[in-house]
Scaffold this motif. Structure first.
Motif, PDB file in Angstrom:
ATOM      1  N   SER A   1       0.823  -1.207   0.000  1.00  0.00           N
ATOM      2  CA  SER A   1       0.000   0.000   0.000  1.00  0.00           C
ATOM      3  C   SER A   1       0.860   1.262   0.000  1.00  0.00           C
ATOM      4  CB  SER A   1      -0.919  -0.007   1.226  1.00  0.00           C
ATOM      5  OG  SER A   1      -1.642   1.198   1.316  1.00  0.00           O
ATOM      6  N   ASP A   2       1.906   1.291   0.855  1.00  0.00           N
ATOM      7  CA  ASP A   2       2.794   2.453   0.913  1.00  0.00           C
ATOM      8  C   ASP A   2       3.509   2.655  -0.419  1.00  0.00           C
ATOM      9  OD1 ASP A   2       2.173   3.040   3.554  1.00  0.00           O
ATOM     10  OD2 ASP A   2       3.721   1.695   4.330  1.00  0.00           O
ATOM     11  N   LEU A   3       3.957   1.563  -1.005  1.00  0.00           N
ATOM     12  CA  LEU A   3       4.672   1.648  -2.275  1.00  0.00           C
ATOM     13  C   LEU A   3       3.765   2.194  -3.370  1.00  0.00           C
ATOM     14  CD1 LEU A   3       7.559   0.905  -3.155  1.00  0.00           C
ATOM     15  CD2 LEU A   3       6.661  -1.270  -3.970  1.00  0.00           C
ATOM     16  N   LYS A   4       2.513   1.788  -3.337  1.00  0.00           N
ATOM     17  CA  LYS A   4       1.556   2.267  -4.334  1.00  0.00           C
ATOM     18  C   LYS A   4       1.332   3.772  -4.198  1.00  0.00           C
ATOM     19  CE  LYS A   4      -3.069   1.316  -6.164  1.00  0.00           C
ATOM     20  NZ  LYS A   4      -4.298   0.490  -6.023  1.00  0.00           N
ATOM     21  N   LYS A   5       1.267   4.272  -2.966  1.00  0.00           N
ATOM     22  CA  LYS A   5       1.065   5.709  -2.734  1.00  0.00           C
ATOM     23  C   LYS A   5       2.263   6.517  -3.226  1.00  0.00           C
ATOM     24  CE  LYS A   5      -1.874   5.119   1.348  1.00  0.00           C
ATOM     25  NZ  LYS A   5      -1.945   5.263   2.823  1.00  0.00           N
ATOM     26  N   ILE A   6       3.486   6.031  -2.957  1.00  0.00           N
ATOM     27  CA  ILE A   6       4.689   6.732  -3.400  1.00  0.00           C
ATOM     28  C   ILE A   6       4.763   6.741  -4.922  1.00  0.00           C
ATOM     29  CG2 ILE A   6       7.217   6.653  -3.388  1.00  0.00           C
ATOM     30  CD1 ILE A   6       6.931   5.375  -0.550  1.00  0.00           C
ATOM     31  N   ARG A   7       4.462   5.596  -5.511  1.00  0.00           N
ATOM     32  CA  ARG A   7       4.480   5.492  -6.971  1.00  0.00           C
ATOM     33  C   ARG A   7       3.481   6.478  -7.595  1.00  0.00           C
ATOM     34  NH1 ARG A   7       1.928   2.297 -10.956  1.00  0.00           N
ATOM     35  NH2 ARG A   7       3.334   1.573 -12.621  1.00  0.00           N
ATOM     36  N   LYS A   8       2.312   6.596  -6.995  1.00  0.00           N
ATOM     37  CA  LYS A   8       1.304   7.526  -7.509  1.00  0.00           C
ATOM     38  C   LYS A   8       1.780   8.965  -7.381  1.00  0.00           C
ATOM     39  CE  LYS A   8      -3.472   9.068  -6.894  1.00  0.00           C
ATOM     40  NZ  LYS A   8      -4.740   8.897  -6.143  1.00  0.00           N
ATOM     41  N   ARG A   9       2.393   9.306  -6.253  1.00  0.00           N
ATOM     42  CA  ARG A   9       2.884  10.677  -6.046  1.00  0.00           C
ATOM     43  C   ARG A   9       3.964  11.033  -7.069  1.00  0.00           C
ATOM     44  NH1 ARG A   9       7.596  12.823  -2.239  1.00  0.00           N
ATOM     45  NH2 ARG A   9       7.946  14.599  -3.585  1.00  0.00           N
ATOM     46  N   ILE A  10       4.886  10.112  -7.317  1.00  0.00           N
ATOM     47  CA  ILE A  10       5.949  10.351  -8.291  1.00  0.00           C
ATOM     48  C   ILE A  10       5.347  10.626  -9.664  1.00  0.00           C
ATOM     49  CG2 ILE A  10       7.818   9.225  -9.589  1.00  0.00           C
ATOM     50  CD1 ILE A  10       8.551   7.765  -6.952  1.00  0.00           C
ATOM     51  N   ARG A  11       4.406   9.792 -10.055  1.00  0.00           N
ATOM     52  CA  ARG A  11       3.813   9.924 -11.382  1.00  0.00           C
ATOM     53  C   ARG A  11       2.969  11.190 -11.510  1.00  0.00           C
ATOM     54  NH1 ARG A  11       3.400   5.101 -14.674  1.00  0.00           N
ATOM     55  NH2 ARG A  11       5.076   3.719 -13.984  1.00  0.00           N
ATOM     56  N   THR A  12       2.292  11.554 -10.450  1.00  0.00           N
ATOM     57  CA  THR A  12       1.501  12.781 -10.477  1.00  0.00           C
ATOM     58  C   THR A  12       2.399  14.003 -10.634  1.00  0.00           C
ATOM     59  OG1 THR A  12      -0.202  11.804  -9.062  1.00  0.00           O
ATOM     60  CG2 THR A  12      -0.139  14.197  -9.188  1.00  0.00           C
ATOM     61  N   ASP A  13       3.503  14.024  -9.909  1.00  0.00           N
ATOM     62  CA  ASP A  13       4.427  15.156  -9.989  1.00  0.00           C
ATOM     63  C   ASP A  13       5.033  15.288 -11.385  1.00  0.00           C
ATOM     64  OD1 ASP A  13       3.936  15.697  -7.366  1.00  0.00           O
ATOM     65  OD2 ASP A  13       5.865  15.009  -6.600  1.00  0.00           O
ATOM     66  N   ILE A  14       5.407  14.163 -11.997  1.00  0.00           N
ATOM     67  CA  ILE A  14       5.998  14.213 -13.331  1.00  0.00           C
ATOM     68  C   ILE A  14       4.959  14.584 -14.381  1.00  0.00           C
ATOM     69  CG2 ILE A  14       7.125  12.834 -15.141  1.00  0.00           C
ATOM     70  CD1 ILE A  14       8.442  11.202 -12.886  1.00  0.00           C
ATOM     71  N   ALA A  15       3.770  14.007 -14.263  1.00  0.00           N
ATOM     72  CA  ALA A  15       2.731  14.218 -15.272  1.00  0.00           C
ATOM     73  C   ALA A  15       2.200  15.648 -15.265  1.00  0.00           C
ATOM     74  CB  ALA A  15       1.583  13.234 -15.049  1.00  0.00           C
ATOM     75  N   ARG A  16       2.322  16.334 -14.126  1.00  0.00           N
ATOM     76  CA  ARG A  16       1.752  17.680 -14.006  1.00  0.00           C
ATOM     77  C   ARG A  16       2.246  18.615 -15.113  1.00  0.00           C
ATOM     78  NH1 ARG A  16       3.043  18.476  -9.019  1.00  0.00           N
ATOM     79  NH2 ARG A  16       1.092  17.588  -8.249  1.00  0.00           N
ATOM     80  N   ASP A  17       3.530  18.534 -15.444  1.00  0.00           N
ATOM     81  CA  ASP A  17       4.100  19.408 -16.473  1.00  0.00           C
ATOM     82  C   ASP A  17       4.539  18.644 -17.712  1.00  0.00           C
ATOM     83  OD1 ASP A  17       3.900  21.850 -14.981  1.00  0.00           O
ATOM     84  OD2 ASP A  17       5.562  21.160 -13.746  1.00  0.00           O
ATOM     85  N   ALA A  18       4.063  17.410 -17.859  1.00  0.00           N
ATOM     86  CA  ALA A  18       4.503  16.592 -18.986  1.00  0.00           C
ATOM     87  C   ALA A  18       4.156  17.215 -20.328  1.00  0.00           C
ATOM     88  CB  ALA A  18       3.885  15.193 -18.891  1.00  0.00           C
ATOM     89  N   GLY A  19       3.068  17.980 -20.362  1.00  0.00           N
ATOM     90  CA  GLY A  19       2.666  18.624 -21.608  1.00  0.00           C
ATOM     91  C   GLY A  19       3.714  19.551 -22.171  1.00  0.00           C
ATOM     92  N   ASN A  20       4.591  20.090 -21.313  1.00  0.00           N
ATOM     93  CA  ASN A  20       5.669  20.956 -21.795  1.00  0.00           C
ATOM     94  C   ASN A  20       6.495  20.260 -22.861  1.00  0.00           C
ATOM     95  OD1 ASN A  20       4.908  22.860 -19.906  1.00  0.00           O
ATOM     96  ND2 ASN A  20       6.502  22.306 -18.428  1.00  0.00           N
ATOM     97  N   LEU A  21       6.766  18.972 -22.619  1.00  0.00           N
ATOM     98  CA  LEU A  21       7.586  18.195 -23.543  1.00  0.00           C
ATOM     99  C   LEU A  21       6.753  17.522 -24.624  1.00  0.00           C
ATOM    100  CD1 LEU A  21      10.549  17.245 -24.007  1.00  0.00           C
ATOM    101  CD2 LEU A  21      10.019  15.259 -22.611  1.00  0.00           C
ATOM    102  N   LEU A  22       5.581  17.025 -24.255  1.00  0.00           N
ATOM    103  CA  LEU A  22       4.761  16.264 -25.184  1.00  0.00           C
ATOM    104  C   LEU A  22       4.113  17.128 -26.258  1.00  0.00           C
ATOM    105  CD1 LEU A  22       2.991  13.891 -22.627  1.00  0.00           C
ATOM    106  CD2 LEU A  22       4.776  13.267 -24.269  1.00  0.00           C
ATOM    107  N   ARG A  23       3.936  18.408 -25.961  1.00  0.00           N
ATOM    108  CA  ARG A  23       3.230  19.291 -26.887  1.00  0.00           C
ATOM    109  C   ARG A  23       3.904  19.347 -28.257  1.00  0.00           C
ATOM    110  NH1 ARG A  23       2.803  23.019 -23.436  1.00  0.00           N
ATOM    111  NH2 ARG A  23       0.836  22.271 -22.573  1.00  0.00           N
ATOM    112  N   ALA A  24       5.213  19.218 -28.270  1.00  0.00           N
ATOM    113  CA  ALA A  24       5.960  19.285 -29.531  1.00  0.00           C
ATOM    114  C   ALA A  24       6.006  17.945 -30.255  1.00  0.00           C
ATOM    115  CB  ALA A  24       7.382  19.776 -29.269  1.00  0.00           C
ATOM    116  N   GLY A  25       5.413  16.926 -29.673  1.00  0.00           N
ATOM    117  CA  GLY A  25       5.390  15.618 -30.314  1.00  0.00           C
ATOM    118  C   GLY A  25       6.450  14.685 -29.757  1.00  0.00           C
ATOM    119  N   THR A  26       6.421  13.462 -30.204  1.00  0.00           N
ATOM    120  CA  THR A  26       7.362  12.447 -29.737  1.00  0.00           C
ATOM    121  C   THR A  26       8.784  12.826 -30.145  1.00  0.00           C
ATOM    122  OG1 THR A  26       5.673  10.740 -29.982  1.00  0.00           O
ATOM    123  CG2 THR A  26       7.966   9.996 -29.813  1.00  0.00           C
ATOM    124  N   PRO A  27       9.733  12.789 -29.213  1.00  0.00           N
ATOM    125  CA  PRO A  27      11.113  13.121 -29.579  1.00  0.00           C
ATOM    126  C   PRO A  27      11.694  12.083 -30.531  1.00  0.00           C
ATOM    127  CG  PRO A  27      11.019  12.246 -27.352  1.00  0.00           C
ATOM    128  CD  PRO A  27       9.598  12.449 -27.792  1.00  0.00           C
TER     129      PRO A  27
END
Length: 312
Positions: free
Chosen positions: A176-202
């Protein structure tokens, strides 16, 4: 010219002595480093502890002597996430300055990402096309992307392997703890992911620094002894297979893995979770491991500036 580059990272203090001139790759001449682990020398208020400051001062003084003995004409000294984010950052810098005469510059997270991107771009060249770069340090994760030498986007997140290990992994975690940490990591990264994804796949995606190198080695990449020109790749499928194994391993078992040092064994799992999240969120089945990173970026920018000055 012979340069000394003093990199005060969240895990390690590293002096790299290089022979550098315009139009050539920086040639490493000597390396001196110590495991300072500043990201783990923070007290409850977020200040670097007295013992951490003492270790930093001692290492800086030793590095200065080494740089002089190796004939360095100049020394570039900088600190990254652990010093940058410490609540007593100004006091840390002042103490180092008063006791060693070394002026540590503090790189912003954006500058870390930008300079690392420059190094990776120079390593792979223009044929890499639009490039995405990921760097998991001790204190932070840097992400940058673009088609030129200066990235179009560059940002930093407090998701370094040492920071996460200290905050969440000092005791064995249940599912359960591992799942919560994994979710937090992914949420933090995904928050600004559009900055990179907007220009398309590298066209090309690369990763740098110790955490990614260790993970690639665990997943079967060639050892460092084979040299920097040997291609190394971290595949998402391989990493996904390894993460459950890493969860079940104790410190001794982790330290026995190829490419993992005993001092960083506790950082392998949090680093793996961040790496997996980056590859998953940005839809990257693999990351090429680049041997150049922040230090080389700092050197390359300095050479570029000297070249412009000499040309004038």
């Amino acid at each position: 010219m012979r340069l000394g580059v003093l990199d005060i990272g969240s895990n390690t203090g590293h002096l790299l002595v290089v022979d550098a001139h315009d139009g050539a790759a920086p040639l490493p001449a000597y390396s001196y480093k110590q495991p300072l682990r500043l990201a783990e020398h923070l007290d409850e208020s977020g200040a670097v502890s007295t013992s951490g400051i003492e270790a930093l001062v001692d290492f800086t003084a030793e590095a200065l002597v080494v740089a002089e003995e190796k004939g360095c004409e100049d020394m570039l000294a900088f600190a990254t996430s652990a010093v940058r984010d410490a609540v007593n950052s100004d006091d840390v810098l002042a103490t180092v300055r008063s006791r060693t005469d070394v002026e540590l510059g503090v790189l912003s997270g954006e500058d870390e990402a930008r300079l690392t991107f420059l190094a990776v771009r120079r390593w792979f060249g223009w044929s890499a096309g639009r490039l995405a770069v990921f760097d998991i340090g001790g204190g932070s994760l840097e992400i940058a992307g673009g088609g030129d030498e200066r990235p179009d986007v560059a940002w930093s997140l407090p998701l370094g392997a040492a920071r996460l290990a200290r905050a969440h992994f000092e005791e064995r975690l249940d599912e359960s703890d591992l799942k919560k940490i994994r979710k937090r990591i992914r949420t933090d990264i995904a928050r600004d992911a559009g900055n990179l994804l907007r220009a398309g796949t590298p066209h090309r995606a690369a990763a740098t620094s110790k955490t990614f190198r260790s993970l690639a080695r665990i997943c079967g990449a060639p050892p460092s002894g084979d040299g920097p020109l040997v291609p190394r790749v971290l595949h998402l499928d391989d990493l996904r297979e390894w993460i459950p194994k890493l969860v079940d391993m104790d410190a001794d078992e982790l330290a026995a893995l190829p490419g993992v040092s005993a001092s960083r064994a506790h950082q392998v799992l949090p680093g793996a979770l961040v790496a997996e999240a980056c590859m998953d969120i940005f839809d990257l089945p693999a990351l090429e491991i680049c041997p150049w990173a922040l230090r080389e970026g700092v050197i390359l920018e300095r050479i570029d500036r000297l070249s412009v000055t000499d040309g004038r």
